[in-house]
Scaffold this active site. Structure first.
Site, PDB file in Angstrom:
ATOM      1  N   ASP A 181     -10.472   4.022  -1.821  1.00  0.00           N
ATOM      2  CA  ASP A 181     -11.131   3.027  -0.955  1.00  0.00           C
ATOM      3  C   ASP A 181     -12.649   2.947  -1.121  1.00  0.00           C
ATOM      4  O   ASP A 181     -13.332   3.961  -1.239  1.00  0.00           O
ATOM      5  CB  ASP A 181     -10.851   3.346   0.514  1.00  0.00           C
ATOM      6  CG  ASP A 181      -9.404   3.102   0.882  1.00  0.00           C
ATOM      7  OD1 ASP A 181      -8.566   2.956  -0.024  1.00  0.00           O
ATOM      8  OD2 ASP A 181      -9.113   3.062   2.088  1.00  0.00           O
ATOM      9  N   GLY A 199      -4.756   3.227  -8.218  1.00  0.00           N
ATOM     10  CA  GLY A 199      -4.938   3.409  -9.660  1.00  0.00           C
ATOM     11  C   GLY A 199      -4.207   4.604 -10.247  1.00  0.00           C
ATOM     12  O   GLY A 199      -4.426   4.956 -11.405  1.00  0.00           O
ATOM     13  N   ASP A 223       0.820  -1.211   0.000  1.00  0.00           N
ATOM     14  CA  ASP A 223       0.000   0.000   0.000  1.00  0.00           C
ATOM     15  C   ASP A 223       0.856   1.264   0.000  1.00  0.00           C
ATOM     16  O   ASP A 223       1.664   1.481   0.907  1.00  0.00           O
ATOM     17  CB  ASP A 223      -0.889  -0.060   1.257  1.00  0.00           C
ATOM     18  CG  ASP A 223      -2.035   0.917   1.213  1.00  0.00           C
ATOM     19  OD1 ASP A 223      -1.989   1.859   0.393  1.00  0.00           O
ATOM     20  OD2 ASP A 223      -2.972   0.737   1.994  1.00  0.00           O
TER      21      ASP A 223
HETATM   22  C1  GLA Z   1      -5.636   2.081   2.671  1.00  0.00           C
HETATM   23  C2  GLA Z   1      -6.134   0.938   1.811  1.00  0.00           C
HETATM   24  C3  GLA Z   1      -7.155   0.140   2.592  1.00  0.00           C
HETATM   25  C4  GLA Z   1      -6.514  -0.398   3.863  1.00  0.00           C
HETATM   26  C5  GLA Z   1      -5.958   0.753   4.683  1.00  0.00           C
HETATM   27  C6  GLA Z   1      -5.152   0.259   5.855  1.00  0.00           C
HETATM   28  O1  GLA Z   1      -6.635   3.003   2.929  1.00  0.00           O
HETATM   29  O2  GLA Z   1      -6.689   1.404   0.617  1.00  0.00           O
HETATM   30  O3  GLA Z   1      -7.644  -0.932   1.796  1.00  0.00           O
HETATM   31  O4  GLA Z   1      -5.497  -1.295   3.519  1.00  0.00           O
HETATM   32  O5  GLA Z   1      -5.115   1.583   3.890  1.00  0.00           O
HETATM   33  O6  GLA Z   1      -4.562   1.288   6.590  1.00  0.00           O
END
Ligand code: GLA
Length: 393
Positions: free
Chosen positions: A218, A197, A145
């Protein structure tokens, strides 16, 4: 000797094409992820509970095999830089053994930056070391991430004003570093990119070893958000296929803030898109309706169809939205979504999906054969619901 050589040649012709693509995700990965329901509170016990439920509910046998721990499992690095889990996860190797003993696979989460989104330890500068640790624990899936790497990317771009792609290339290199590190472990680990993306990840994801990549920001357990994300995916199907998938984020089915029709739409849309299906609810407390949505065999079969061709929009969006995707055996799946605020009778003509002389039609959610239709017919679709049809010759 000659026979052995023949055998070897046979094995190589089978194995080589498989190596050429990323066989860790020949079909969109299916499983569960802790974030949407447990967020930062997830513990070892929750993950074991999810694994137990995947088995007892029948979800594992329906295809949901990854049990993915999201953010907040990380503890401190030791003097040698080796990452350890925190007190919520006392023994990651033992947890992996437990999950594997159930016929499931374990996933974990990190970041190319110094910290994760929840400000836990990231992998920057420790990529090879972390990949090795994950492999030693028995990890099968990594979600990587961007979060704290975002500002680093911006800083790098600002330092290279004459190169408009500097930030993008800097980020690609960071994702490749972990992709290479995972590969070097020799353990098949699904590599899931999470950078929302940006910079057309679908164009370069495969080159860094990714099995899947988030295409959006998200999701939340909200109809508007789910629909916004899902219906924005038109045009991306051509970038995905066996081994590498578009990921419009995890499922919210069963988390309680959408109606059953809306969850059916969510599951249908994600399956039409050939998305990974990662349930995000509390599996220990599922209603029968949630189970029927997450475990509909025919819907899952559409998601997992071996052609791996995601859906495109047939008609422009509006009150209703019609999408189609080709399936194996010359069949076509058509989803007629009702985005209006009331029930609608929605017309559809099989000719619009390439069946000029009509098609034999199966209504997937109702489990009914509708017989042959040649020319326009109507489906009655409830508010925020969907008619999911499979057309064949
Ligand atoms: C981001 C990701 C989520 C999750 C959080 C965790 O927002 O997009 O899917 O993994 O981090 O902190």
């Amino acid at each position: 000797m000659r026979f052995q050589r023949f055998l070897l040649a046979g094995m190589l012709t089978t194995v080589l094409p498989l190596c050429a693509q990323n066989v860790t995700a020949a079909k969109p990965p299916m499983g569960w992820n802790s974030w949407n329901h447990f967020a930062g509170k997830v513990t070892d016990a929750d993950v074991r509970g999810a694994a137990d439920s995947l088995v007892s509910t029948g979800m594992r046998d329906a295809g949901y095999i990854y049990v993915n721990i999201d953010d907040t499992w990380q503890g401190k690095r030791d003097a040698n830089g080796v990452i350890h889990s925190n007190e919520k996860f006392p023994n990651m190797k033992a947890l992996a053994d437990y999950v594997h003993s159930k016929g499931l696979k374990l996933g974990i989460y990190s970041s190319p930056g110094p910290q994760t989104c929840a400000r836990y330890e990231g992998s920057e500068g420790h990529e090879a070391q972390d990949a090795k640790t994950y492999a030693e624990w028995g990890i099968d899936f990594l979600k990587y991430d961007m979060c704290s790497f975002g500002p680093e990317k911006e800083k790098y771009q600002a330092e290279h004003p004459n190169d408009p792609d500097a930030g993008k290339n800097f980020m690609i290199a960071a994702y490749k570093k972990m992709g290479d590190a995972l590969k070097a472990t020799g353990r098949p680990i699904v590599y899931s990119l999470c950078q929302y993306g940006v910079d057309d990840v679908w164009k370069w994801g495969p080159s860094v070893g990714a099995s899947m990549w988030r295409t959006t920001d998200d999701i939340t357990d909200d109809y508007g958000r789910m629909a916004l994300i899902g219906f924005s995916q038109d045009g991306l199907a051509r970038f995905a296929g066996p081994g590498h998938w578009n990921d419009p984020d995890m499922l919210e089915v069963g988390n309680g803030k959408m109606t059953s029709e809306e969850y059916r739409m969510h599951m249908t849309l994600w399956s039409m898109l050939a998305s990974p299906l990662l349930a995000g609810n509390d599996l220990t407390k599922m209603s029968d309706v949630d189970k029927s949505i997450l475990m509909n065999k025919d819907v899952i079969a559409i998601d997992q169809d071996a052609l791996g061709k995601g859906a495109t929009r047939l008609y422009p969006s509006g009150d209703f939205d019609v999408w189609s995707r080709p399936l194996t055996g010359g069949r076509v799946a058509v989803a007629i979504f009702n985005r209006a605020w009331g029930e609608r009778h929605i017309p559809f003509n099989p000719a619009d999906a390439g069946f000029k002389t009509g098609a034999t039609i199966r209504d997937v959610w109702h489990g009914q054969d509708l017989g042959r239709k040649n020319g326009k017919f109507f489906s009655t679709v409830p508010k925020h619901g969907v008619a999911l049809l499979i057309l064949s010759k």
